[in-house]
Motif scaffolding. Sequence first.
Motif, short mmCIF file in Angstrom:
data_model
loop_
_atom_site.label_atom_id
_atom_site.label_comp_id
_atom_site.label_asym_id
_atom_site.label_seq_id
_atom_site.Cartn_x
_atom_site.Cartn_y
_atom_site.Cartn_z
N GLU A 258 32.26 31.48 33.04
CA GLU A 258 32.81 32.56 33.85
C GLU A 258 33.46 33.59 32.94
OE1 GLU A 258 35.35 31.97 37.63
OE2 GLU A 258 36.81 32.58 36.10
N ILE A 259 33.18 34.85 33.22
CA ILE A 259 33.80 35.95 32.49
C ILE A 259 34.62 36.76 33.48
CG2 ILE A 259 33.38 38.10 31.22
CD1 ILE A 259 30.78 36.79 30.20
N LYS A 260 35.93 36.80 33.26
CA LYS A 260 36.83 37.54 34.14
C LYS A 260 37.25 38.84 33.44
CE LYS A 260 40.03 35.34 36.42
NZ LYS A 260 41.31 34.65 36.76
N VAL A 261 37.21 39.95 34.21
CA VAL A 261 37.55 41.27 33.67
C VAL A 261 38.76 41.79 34.42
CG1 VAL A 261 36.71 43.60 33.21
CG2 VAL A 261 35.10 41.67 33.21
N GLU A 262 39.83 42.12 33.68
CA GLU A 262 41.07 42.63 34.28
C GLU A 262 41.52 43.87 33.54
OE1 GLU A 262 43.75 39.04 35.58
OE2 GLU A 262 42.73 38.48 33.71
N MET A 263 42.33 44.69 34.21
CA MET A 263 42.86 45.90 33.61
C MET A 263 44.29 46.12 34.06
SD MET A 263 41.56 49.86 33.96
CE MET A 263 42.74 50.37 35.22
N LEU B 175 39.77 40.43 28.95
CA LEU B 175 38.60 39.68 29.36
C LEU B 175 38.76 38.24 28.92
CD1 LEU B 175 37.58 42.77 28.63
CD2 LEU B 175 35.34 41.78 29.09
N THR B 176 38.50 37.31 29.82
CA THR B 176 38.55 35.90 29.48
C THR B 176 37.18 35.29 29.73
OG1 THR B 176 39.41 35.41 31.69
CG2 THR B 176 41.01 35.62 29.91
N ALA B 177 36.70 34.58 28.73
CA ALA B 177 35.40 33.90 28.82
C ALA B 177 35.66 32.41 28.80
CB ALA B 177 34.51 34.31 27.65
N LYS B 178 35.35 31.75 29.92
CA LYS B 178 35.63 30.32 30.06
C LYS B 178 34.34 29.60 30.38
CE LYS B 178 38.79 27.19 32.50
NZ LYS B 178 39.87 27.10 33.50
N GLY B 179 34.13 28.46 29.69
CA GLY B 179 32.91 27.69 29.92
C GLY B 179 32.88 26.45 29.06
N LEU C 230 38.99 28.55 26.49
CA LEU C 230 38.53 29.91 26.78
C LEU C 230 38.76 30.83 25.59
CD1 LEU C 230 41.33 31.70 27.38
CD2 LEU C 230 41.20 30.51 29.55
N VAL C 231 38.07 31.95 25.63
CA VAL C 231 38.23 33.01 24.63
C VAL C 231 38.82 34.23 25.33
CG1 VAL C 231 37.04 34.57 23.05
CG2 VAL C 231 36.33 32.18 23.20
N LYS C 232 39.85 34.82 24.73
CA LYS C 232 40.48 36.01 25.28
C LYS C 232 40.15 37.23 24.40
CE LYS C 232 44.53 33.79 27.40
NZ LYS C 232 46.01 33.76 27.42
N ILE C 233 39.76 38.30 25.05
CA ILE C 233 39.49 39.56 24.37
C ILE C 233 40.40 40.62 24.98
CG2 ILE C 233 37.76 41.31 23.79
CD1 ILE C 233 35.63 39.13 24.40
#
Length: 214
Positions: free
Chosen positions: A135-140, A151-155, A205-208
């Motif tokens: 799952e890739i979540k996009v927030e602002m 952006l958080t990439a979880k998997g 997860l990875v945070k960008i």
Amino acid sequence: MPELKELSALDLAALVASRVCHDIISPVGAITNGLEVLDEEGSEDMREFAMDLIRKSARQASAKLQFARLAFGAAGSAGAEIDLGDAQVVATGFMENEKSDLVWEVQRHLMPKNFVKLLLNLILIANQCVPRGGEIKVEMEGEPSAPSFLLTAKGLNPRIPLGMKETLSGEEPERIDAHSVQPIYALLLARESGMKLDIDKDEDLVKITASMKI
């Protein structure tokens, strides 16, 4: 690694064009294969298989091109703004063909085009961090004129691709080619927009992040 050297406009354009072509070769090739099956096979089952392949591949190629047009293209004149709703549509279409689900939690605004282009390029980077899907979540946060992106990439077994952290911090990768140009392009967009990029990995997860420089 040494600091990233400035790329000429011609080199950057050539590398980005190569990257876009690389991304659409597969679905376009599949369309060609489907058409060849239609030409050669008399079986109704094979014809239906070929048509399904052509339809699916055409949708995939279209989604990739629409995404690339916004993420890499001019998208209007200098100083133009882009509707984040349009960005959501092309990002959703692109991710439908990927292994991860996109969760878009950004309100609809008009935003300076380089911010939007950067956000779409960060989605590409996040997608590389979960190669087995997730799952890739996009927030602002903040105003459209001075946003911060998260952006958080979880998997399953998320990872930061080799050299990605260094490239986003401004260091030159071992090779500058069609594969490595996309994070370089994201870095150039961030610099042009007065933003700083960070990428870090937690346990699952990875945070960008992209935030305005103070």
